[in-house]
Design a protein around this motif. Structure first.
Motif, short mmCIF file in Angstrom:
data_model
loop_
_atom_site.label_atom_id
_atom_site.label_comp_id
_atom_site.label_asym_id
_atom_site.label_seq_id
_atom_site.Cartn_x
_atom_site.Cartn_y
_atom_site.Cartn_z
N ASP A 1 3.42 54.65 -59.64
CA ASP A 1 4.18 53.40 -59.68
C ASP A 1 4.13 52.81 -61.08
O ASP A 1 3.09 52.34 -61.54
CB ASP A 1 3.59 52.42 -58.67
N SER A 2 5.27 52.80 -61.77
CA SER A 2 5.37 52.19 -63.09
C SER A 2 6.02 50.81 -63.04
O SER A 2 6.22 50.19 -64.08
CB SER A 2 6.19 53.10 -64.02
N VAL A 3 6.37 50.35 -61.84
CA VAL A 3 7.09 49.08 -61.69
C VAL A 3 6.12 47.90 -61.69
O VAL A 3 6.37 46.87 -62.30
CB VAL A 3 7.95 49.10 -60.42
N GLY A 4 5.00 48.04 -60.96
CA GLY A 4 3.99 46.99 -61.00
C GLY A 4 4.11 45.98 -59.88
O GLY A 4 4.15 46.33 -58.70
N LYS A 5 4.20 44.72 -60.22
CA LYS A 5 4.09 43.60 -59.29
C LYS A 5 5.02 43.73 -58.08
O LYS A 5 4.60 43.53 -56.94
CB LYS A 5 4.35 42.29 -60.04
N ASP A 6 6.28 44.06 -58.31
CA ASP A 6 7.26 44.03 -57.23
C ASP A 6 7.07 45.14 -56.20
O ASP A 6 7.54 45.01 -55.06
CB ASP A 6 8.68 44.13 -57.79
N THR A 7 6.43 46.23 -56.58
CA THR A 7 6.33 47.38 -55.68
C THR A 7 4.89 47.75 -55.33
O THR A 7 4.66 48.73 -54.62
CB THR A 7 7.00 48.62 -56.31
N TRP A 8 3.93 46.97 -55.77
CA TRP A 8 2.51 47.28 -55.56
C TRP A 8 2.20 47.51 -54.09
O TRP A 8 1.71 48.58 -53.70
CB TRP A 8 1.67 46.14 -56.14
N GLU A 9 2.49 46.55 -53.24
CA GLU A 9 2.14 46.70 -51.82
C GLU A 9 3.04 47.70 -51.13
O GLU A 9 2.61 48.39 -50.20
CB GLU A 9 2.17 45.34 -51.12
N ILE A 10 4.28 47.81 -51.56
CA ILE A 10 5.17 48.82 -50.98
C ILE A 10 4.59 50.21 -51.23
O ILE A 10 4.53 51.05 -50.33
CB ILE A 10 6.57 48.71 -51.59
N SER A 11 4.15 50.45 -52.45
CA SER A 11 3.59 51.76 -52.79
C SER A 11 2.32 52.03 -51.99
O SER A 11 2.11 53.15 -51.51
CB SER A 11 3.30 51.84 -54.28
N LEU A 12 1.47 51.03 -51.85
CA LEU A 12 0.25 51.22 -51.04
C LEU A 12 0.60 51.65 -49.62
O LEU A 12 -0.08 52.50 -49.03
CB LEU A 12 -0.57 49.93 -51.01
N ASP A 13 1.66 51.09 -49.08
CA ASP A 13 2.06 51.43 -47.71
C ASP A 13 2.62 52.84 -47.60
O ASP A 13 2.82 53.35 -46.48
CB ASP A 13 3.12 50.43 -47.21
N CYS A 14 2.90 53.48 -48.72
CA CYS A 14 3.46 54.83 -48.72
C CYS A 14 2.39 55.91 -48.95
O CYS A 14 2.71 57.11 -48.93
CB CYS A 14 4.53 54.96 -49.79
N VAL A 15 1.15 55.48 -49.19
CA VAL A 15 0.07 56.42 -49.48
C VAL A 15 -0.69 56.76 -48.19
O VAL A 15 -1.05 55.87 -47.41
CB VAL A 15 -0.89 55.83 -50.53
N ALA A 16 -0.95 58.04 -48.01
CA ALA A 16 -1.68 58.50 -46.83
C ALA A 16 -3.14 58.04 -46.88
O ALA A 16 -3.66 57.74 -47.96
CB ALA A 16 -1.63 60.03 -46.77
N PRO A 17 -3.82 57.94 -45.75
CA PRO A 17 -5.23 57.57 -45.75
C PRO A 17 -6.04 58.43 -46.73
O PRO A 17 -5.85 59.64 -46.81
CB PRO A 17 -5.66 57.83 -44.30
N ARG A 18 -6.88 57.77 -47.49
CA ARG A 18 -7.72 58.35 -48.53
C ARG A 18 -6.90 58.95 -49.67
O ARG A 18 -7.39 59.75 -50.45
CB ARG A 18 -8.69 59.39 -47.96
N GLY A 19 -5.65 58.53 -49.76
CA GLY A 19 -4.79 58.97 -50.85
C GLY A 19 -4.98 58.10 -52.08
O GLY A 19 -5.77 57.15 -52.10
N MET B 1 -3.32 55.77 -55.21
CA MET B 1 -2.27 54.94 -55.78
C MET B 1 -2.46 54.91 -57.30
O MET B 1 -3.52 54.50 -57.80
CB MET B 1 -2.38 53.52 -55.22
N VAL B 2 -1.45 55.38 -58.04
CA VAL B 2 -1.53 55.43 -59.50
C VAL B 2 -0.57 54.39 -60.06
O VAL B 2 0.64 54.55 -60.01
CB VAL B 2 -1.16 56.83 -60.03
N SER B 3 -1.11 53.30 -60.56
CA SER B 3 -0.31 52.23 -61.15
C SER B 3 -0.36 52.41 -62.66
O SER B 3 -1.39 52.19 -63.29
CB SER B 3 -0.88 50.86 -60.76
N PHE B 4 0.78 52.83 -63.26
CA PHE B 4 0.74 53.15 -64.69
C PHE B 4 1.77 52.39 -65.51
O PHE B 4 2.05 52.75 -66.65
CB PHE B 4 0.90 54.67 -64.90
N GLY B 5 2.33 51.30 -64.96
CA GLY B 5 3.27 50.49 -65.72
C GLY B 5 3.50 49.14 -65.08
O GLY B 5 3.04 48.87 -63.96
N ASN B 6 4.22 48.28 -65.81
CA ASN B 6 4.41 46.89 -65.38
C ASN B 6 5.84 46.41 -65.60
O ASN B 6 6.06 45.29 -66.04
CB ASN B 6 3.49 45.94 -66.16
N SER B 7 6.84 47.23 -65.32
CA SER B 7 8.20 46.84 -65.67
C SER B 7 8.66 45.57 -64.96
O SER B 7 9.55 44.87 -65.45
CB SER B 7 9.18 47.98 -65.39
#
Length: 326
Positions: A215-233, A235-241
């Motif tokens: 996820d390079s988007v940051g604030k707007d997609t943070w929780e959305i991305s978390l909801d897309c990760v499998a258990p024990r997966g 989340m790579v946050s590498f940007g803040n667009s």
């Protein structure tokens, strides 16, 4: 004297100035590069608008470029005047005709890679290298989520993931960008303007979700991305667009399946001259093999850098933009 872009206060693209300046002589273990092409990246906006603080003001801008060694400082033995090189990490100041930086930050550029290609790919390509090959080593058959899949980094990630046999789900902002991401190798796309990202990920993975989300988007997609990760997966946050992620409640990671989170940077992976050259060599090999093709979509005069940043910040670009000294 030479020309460069600088800014004396934080703000929008309008704060950028095209000025004359006196290039420094390279100090010990430094080189001076005559830029032939300069990369434009979203992180440049962060320094300009103040999200990231430059060492002082006025400041140069940019960290990526390609050209020829014009001068070397004391102690530099592995690079020589006239050698073709590229670089992707600091200090700030690549938006210039001449740039002085540590020799350890410079990689040799094969003859098969042009200056515009190198400036368009070196930072973005090294970012994809550490994301897909080190942060989470992507394996054949993995279904991974990648935001901004039609952008500069995403365009390379689509191709690299395909070469690894992975299935990349690319999140994009339009039907046109969805078509581009698919053409570059995305297994599937999600148009965030008309589709529910969470729901589509569940459909595409048969309810299993993804082992990793980039996820390079940051604030707007943070929780959305978390909801897309499998258990024990992961989340790579590498940007803040869309803005920086802040106020993170670690309890959310437990609630969503004991998730892992990382905020990586290139500097932490390319932390020595040897590691940097090794990463760059793998990137150049991917290009030479044809596994990655480069889209230098826009060429803009260095003096018009403000326009290039405006287009990038507005999301109106695909592929990569390079600045060319006037």
């Amino acid at each position: 004297m030479a020309k460069r872009i600088q800014f004396s206060r934080h703000g929008g693209p309008e704060v950028l100035e095209y000025v004359d300046y006196e290039p420094a002589q390279p100090g010990p273990n430094e080189v001076r590069v005559r830029n032939r092409a300069i990369g434009v990246n979203f992180i440049d906006n962060y320094y300009r608008d103040g999200l990231y603080a430059p060492p002082s003001l006025p400041s140069g801008l940019g960290t990526e470029g390609a050209g020829e060694i014009e001068a070397v400082g004391a102690g530099v033995t592995h690079l020589k005047v006239g050698e073709r090189v590229a670089y992707a990490t600091g200090p700030l100041g690549s938006y210039s005709e001449l740039h002085v930086l540590p020799a350890a930050n410079v990689v040799r550029l094969p003859e098969s890679i042009g200056f515009e290609q190198a400036a368009a790919v070196i930072l973005k390509g090294l970012t994809v290298q550490y994301l897909l090959r080190q942060t989470y080593p992507v394996k054949r058959g993995d279904i991974v989520l990648f935001h901004a899949a039609a952008g500069g980094v995403g365009s390379i990630a689509c191709q690299w993931a395909r070469s690894l046999g992975a299935k990349l789900i690319g999140v994009v902002g339009s039907a046109q960008k969805a078509e581009q991401a698919k053409a570059l190798g995305a297994w599937a796309t999600i148009d965030r303007t008309r589709e529910d990202i969470r729901q589509r990920v569940l459909e595409l993975t048969g309810g299993a979700k993804c082992p990793v989300a980039y996820d390079s988007v940051g604030k707007d997609t943070w929780e959305i991305s978390l909801d897309c990760v499998a258990p024990r997966g992961l989340m790579v946050s590498f940007g803040n667009s869309s803005g920086a992620v802040s106020g993170v409640n670690l309890g959310i990671l437990a609630q969503k399946g004991s998730l892992y989170v990382t905020r990586p940077t290139l500097g932490s992976y390319a932390n020595s001259a040897e590691n940097l050259q090794t990463m760059a060599d793998e990137l150049f090999e991917m290009i030479a093999s044809g596994a990655i093709t480069l889209d230098v979509a826009r060429r803009v005069a260095l003096s018009d850098a403000a326009r290039a940043q405006t287009e990038l910040a507005a999301g109106r670009t695909t592929g990569s933009t390079v600045l060319l000294p006037d």
